[in-house]
Motif scaffolding. Structure first.
Motif, PDB file in Angstrom:
ATOM      1  N   GLN A  68       2.369   1.711  -3.459  1.00 16.03           N
ATOM      2  CA  GLN A  68       1.304   2.089  -4.415  1.00 16.03           C
ATOM      3  C   GLN A  68       1.174   3.563  -4.346  1.00 16.03           C
ATOM      4  O   GLN A  68       1.122   4.357  -5.379  1.00 16.03           O
ATOM      5  N   ASN A  69       1.080   4.088  -2.964  1.00 16.27           N
ATOM      6  CA  ASN A  69       0.737   5.455  -2.771  1.00 16.27           C
ATOM      7  C   ASN A  69       1.949   6.319  -3.248  1.00 16.27           C
ATOM      8  O   ASN A  69       1.577   7.506  -3.646  1.00 16.27           O
ATOM      9  N   GLN A  99       1.995   6.568  -7.088  1.00 14.18           N
ATOM     10  CA  GLN A  99       0.792   7.170  -7.501  1.00 14.18           C
ATOM     11  C   GLN A  99       1.018   8.774  -7.385  1.00 14.18           C
ATOM     12  O   GLN A  99       0.774   9.512  -8.232  1.00 14.18           O
ATOM     13  N   GLU A 100       1.637   8.939  -6.160  1.00 12.96           N
ATOM     14  CA  GLU A 100       1.948  10.653  -5.727  1.00 12.96           C
ATOM     15  C   GLU A 100       2.778  11.063  -6.630  1.00 12.96           C
ATOM     16  O   GLU A 100       2.656  12.185  -7.162  1.00 12.96           O
ATOM     17  N   TYR A 160      -0.752   4.032 -10.452  1.00  9.53           N
ATOM     18  CA  TYR A 160       0.581   3.406 -10.048  1.00  9.53           C
ATOM     19  C   TYR A 160       0.961   2.250 -10.784  1.00  9.53           C
ATOM     20  O   TYR A 160       2.071   1.793 -10.463  1.00  9.53           O
ATOM     21  N   GLY A 200       0.794  -1.377  -0.049  1.00  8.37           N
ATOM     22  CA  GLY A 200       0.062   0.016   0.128  1.00  8.37           C
ATOM     23  C   GLY A 200       0.672   1.074   0.075  1.00  8.37           C
ATOM     24  O   GLY A 200       0.624   2.146  -0.651  1.00  8.37           O
TER      25      GLY A 200
END
Length: 222
Positions: free
Chosen positions: A68-69, A72-73, A84, A65
């Motif tokens: 992924q964050n 994507q950020e 992501y 997680g």
């Protein structure tokens, strides 16, 4: 039957000639290794982040997680793309869109965790891994087809196959070649064989080189 087989072989050779013998080009697959990168034939880069993961309270799903964050950020902040990984895209989007960074996988085994990331080009790789690149003695990674490259070839070059000297002026004419430029130390594996390198680059295999820290390392490949 023999005539049919011969005809098929002739046709394959003819098609191979039209396609610059791409059917006969040997391909080397990516293997996750520490302190190395893998460069695809189109200049994209795949690399693995491998860390110790031995504590009982470590959670792979939580790490996934976070990864992924983080990816994507980065994609959304710098490129306006809130994704992501390519699995989030539709078929049409996949045809039209190249993600700056894609999270390919997260795996844990034998007390290690491995994150595999794919980068659209050298610039995205350098931006995302700036701290590690600095520790390896540099700041820059650059990939481009030689015909559209904004970076001129400099220094002395040799053939990756036999070490013979090559003229920069002749290499510049190889517009279908791709260029990888690094100024830090790492092992680089390529999808296909390396064609030429600057003389500070050590060729360790047909598709692999070792670059030097704090120097401009040029590698040409197809």
């Amino acid at each position: 039957m023999k005539k049919r087989i011969a005809a098929v072989l002739v046709m394959c050779l003819f098609v191979c000639g039209l396609c610059s013998c791409s059917l006969m080009t040997k391909t080397y697959n990516f293997t996750a290794q520490e302190n190395s990168i893998y460069v695809h034939e189109d200049g994209q880069i795949t690399a693995a982040i491998i860390e110790d993961f031995e504590k009982d309270y470590y959670d792979v799903s939580e790490l996934l997680g976070l990864a992924q964050n983080l990816v994507q950020e980065y994609n959304e902040t710098y490129y306006g793309l809130p994704y992501y990984t390519y699995s989030q895209l539709t078929k049409e989007q996949k045809k039209q869109m190249l993600l700056p960074i894609s999270l390919e996988s997260v795996d844990s085994s034998n007390g290690k965790v491995t994150l595999v990331l794919k980068y659209a080009n050298g610039s995205a790789f350098a931006d995302f891994n700036g701290i590690d690149i600095k520790a390896a003695g540099g700041t820059t990674a650059y990939t481009s087809q030689l015909g559209s490259s904004k970076m001129a070839l400099q220094g002395s070059f040799v053939s990756a196959k036999d070490g013979s000297a090559l003229m920069v002026e002749e290499l510049q004419k190889k517009t279908d070649y791709y260029l990888l430029y690094l100024d830090f130390a790492t092992t680089v594996y390529f999808e296909h064989e390396v064609q030429a390198v600057s003389n500070n680059v050590t060729v360790v295999a047909n598709n692999a080189v070792q670059t030097a820290a704090g120097q401009g390392n040029y590698i040409l490949f197809k």
